[in-house]
Design a protein around this motif. Structure first.
Motif, short mmCIF file in Angstrom:
data_model
loop_
_atom_site.label_atom_id
_atom_site.label_comp_id
_atom_site.label_asym_id
_atom_site.label_seq_id
_atom_site.Cartn_x
_atom_site.Cartn_y
_atom_site.Cartn_z
N HIS A 264 4.15 -7.15 -14.22
CA HIS A 264 4.21 -6.30 -13.35
C HIS A 264 3.26 -7.65 -12.21
CE1 HIS A 264 2.60 -1.87 -11.29
NE2 HIS A 264 1.83 -2.98 -10.72
N HIS A 268 3.11 -8.87 -8.25
CA HIS A 268 1.98 -9.45 -7.31
C HIS A 268 1.95 -10.92 -7.01
CE1 HIS A 268 1.18 -4.94 -6.82
NE2 HIS A 268 0.77 -4.43 -7.90
N GLU A 294 2.84 -3.31 -4.09
CA GLU A 294 3.30 -3.02 -5.29
C GLU A 294 5.41 -2.69 -5.89
OE1 GLU A 294 1.25 -1.71 -7.54
OE2 GLU A 294 1.85 -0.07 -8.81
N SER A 297 5.46 -5.40 -7.10
CA SER A 297 5.17 -5.64 -8.97
C SER A 297 6.43 -4.37 -9.96
CB SER A 297 4.13 -4.91 -8.54
OG SER A 297 3.81 -3.73 -8.33
ZN ZN Z 1 0.27 -2.75 -8.62
#
Ligand code: ZN
Length: 502
Positions: A264, A268, A294, A297
């Motif tokens: 995740h 980013h 987001e 990620s």
């Molecule tokens: Zn995040």
């Protein structure tokens, strides 16, 4: 006409340097700083942030921005100058609407509330946060009024994180999504089993860390322009396109925590490392919105990381490192990491129920800002909403209303970007899979370069120079929609739970 860039760039460089220096101190606070340094660190960060705010609202910057704007009117084809003028104007107007005293008061209240939140959570007692949180909600109501809005005070807060997004648009999106999701969750609940148990064993933390670093290097995270460290709450921050920091946490008894947390935050980090170098030390060198951030990620975590091809790729690595998995086939691991179970904690939720956690926070936030809900009634309202959305009820505040740090940090309007990001990730990945030949096969062989290049080209390089909405329209021919995400969930979980969810 010569673009009046040098003057404004010098000002923006100064603001960026101060902000990044503050960010380094904040990163250090979350990773290596001794607790005793908390008060002195708060002063250091506040000083840098105040200086940056002074420069960001100065007459000098206003004049430089005005001359850049008049240049852009004459030379509208200079894309870089046009983007800088547009984003510069947005940031300047927002910053100057908040008086310095207000900014200082908010920062001080938030820094106090962050500690109060940690102590309240440890004591499992919301009342220890209540007074500070009331202060924060009041200040955020004032902030919404200062920033200004057309329809709803919450619009002003949402716009900080997802420019242009409105309360009405999120409400519509969420209520449609909820209507589709509730029957899916109910159908899967009928088929629940203990497929996830093989992930709840002892996994050597050092090996977990080693595998994580190996995977993210292979995915394309550049360790010459970034690093990974441990922290209590995983996050990503950057001080430059050449210095992107991600953090993770390792649970010795549950391997998905570090494994998917690392993927995740890498998503980013790849976004930050992929911004066009021309934007370095300017306001354009950042993600265009939290939802788009987001989406990056969640794509590496879910569309890639929780896919069958990725599990095929990683299965020999996992079984080689952990003898306790050697009896499990790739299919067992694939089913385990995709187990759906309504649960209390958002960050541990599966893909299907995750968005319900976000929706209930949005509902409570809007009620607070419409004055239909008081802070003191939040724990009760939270538990009722958990029951209504997920059919589970927390036994205490720590597993309920106190689980997330966001409200104590004043992050009202933040949560919806998590669901928006999930929807964007599916929308973008659907198109990537159409445009990249043999994407599944590439992932199965551990070849991620084509996907990363596709994201670099379509999303990362633009930084803030292109809005999330225009990226979606240019790449997928339509604005934000839940359809690809729903189609992805229906197909994937029909197969995983032997259901017909279409
Ligand atoms: Zn995040």
């Amino acid at each position: 006409m010569t673009p009046p860039r040098d003057a404004i760039l010098a000002l923006y460089n100064r603001i960026a340097d101060l902000s990044h220096a503050a960010a380094i101190l904040e990163w250090d606070q979350e990773t290596y700083m001794p607790d005793g340094a908390t008060p002195s660190r708060a002063h250091q960060i506040a000083t840098l942030r105040r200086l940056a705010h002074e420069f960001a609202t100065s007459d000098e910057l206003r004049q430089a921005l005005e001359s850049l704007e008049s240049y852009v009117r004459e030379e509208p084809d200079d894309d870089f100058a046009a983007a800088l003028a547009r984003i510069g104007r947005r940031d300047f107007d927002r910053a100057t609407r908040l008086p310095a005293n207000f900014v200082a008061k908010l920062a001080e209240t938030e820094s106090r509330a962050k500690t109060a939140w940690r102590l309240a959570r440890e004591a499992n007692d919301f009342s220890r946060l209540r007074d500070d949180l009331e202060g924060i909600v009041d200040l955020n109501k004032e902030k919404a009024a200062l920033l200004g809005f057309d329809d709803h005070p919450y619009d002003a807060l949402l716009d900080q994180f997802e420019p242009g997004m409105t309360t009405a648009a999120v409400s519509g999106l969420f209520s449609d999504l909820r209507a589709e999701l509730v029957p899916i969750v109910a159908a899967i609940a009928e088929k629940r089993d203990d497929r996830a148990s093989l992930l709840r064993r002892e996994f050597d933390p050092a090996k977990q860390w080693e595998i994580g670093e190996r995977l993210i290097r292979q995915i394309g995270f550049d360790f010459n322009a970034g690093r990974q460290d441990l922290s209590a709450h995983p996050f990503c921050t950057s001080f430059s396109i050449d210095d992107v920091r991600i953090t993770t946490r390792v649970d010795p008894d549950f391997i998905p925590s570090a494994f998917f947390g690392t993927l995740h935050e890498t998503g980013h980090g790849l976004y930050e490392q992929g911004v066009d170098r021309r934007f370095e030390r300017t306001p354009l060198a950042d993600g265009t919105s939290l939802g788009m951030h987001e989406s990056q990620s969640r794509m590496w975590e879910n569309q890639v990381g929780r896919s069958r091809p990725f599990v095929d790729f990683v299965w020999p690595i996992l079984t080689g490192a952990f003898a306790q998995l050697s009896g499990s086939g790739a299919e067992d691991i694939y089913r385990a990491i995709n187990a759906v179970e309504p649960s209390l904690i958002r960050v541990e939720a599966d893909e299907v129920t995750y968005n319900l956690h976000v929706m209930l926070r949005f509902e409570l936030e809007v009620a607070l800002f419409e004055n239909r809900l008081e802070v003191r009634d939040l724990p009760h309202a939270w538990n009722e909403a958990m029951d209504a959305y997920l059919g589970v009820r927390p036994s205490g505040d720590a597993a309920g209303v106190l689980q997330d740090i966001h409200w104590s940090m004043g992050g009202f309007g933040y949560f919806p970007t998590y669901t928006i990001g999930n929807l964007m990730s599916a929308q973008l990945f659907e198109r990537a899979a159409e445009e990249i030949a043999d994407l599944d096969e590439r992932i199965r062989r551990g070849r991620f370069d084509a996907l990363l290049l596709w994201l670099r080209h379509n999303v990362h390089r633009h930084g803030r120079s292109k809005s999330a909405e225009s990226i979606l329209r240019d790449v997928t021919d339509r604005g934000l929609t839940a359809e690809p995400w729903l189609a992805y969930v229906r197909t994937k979980y029909s197969d995983l739970y032997d259901l017909d969810l279409r």
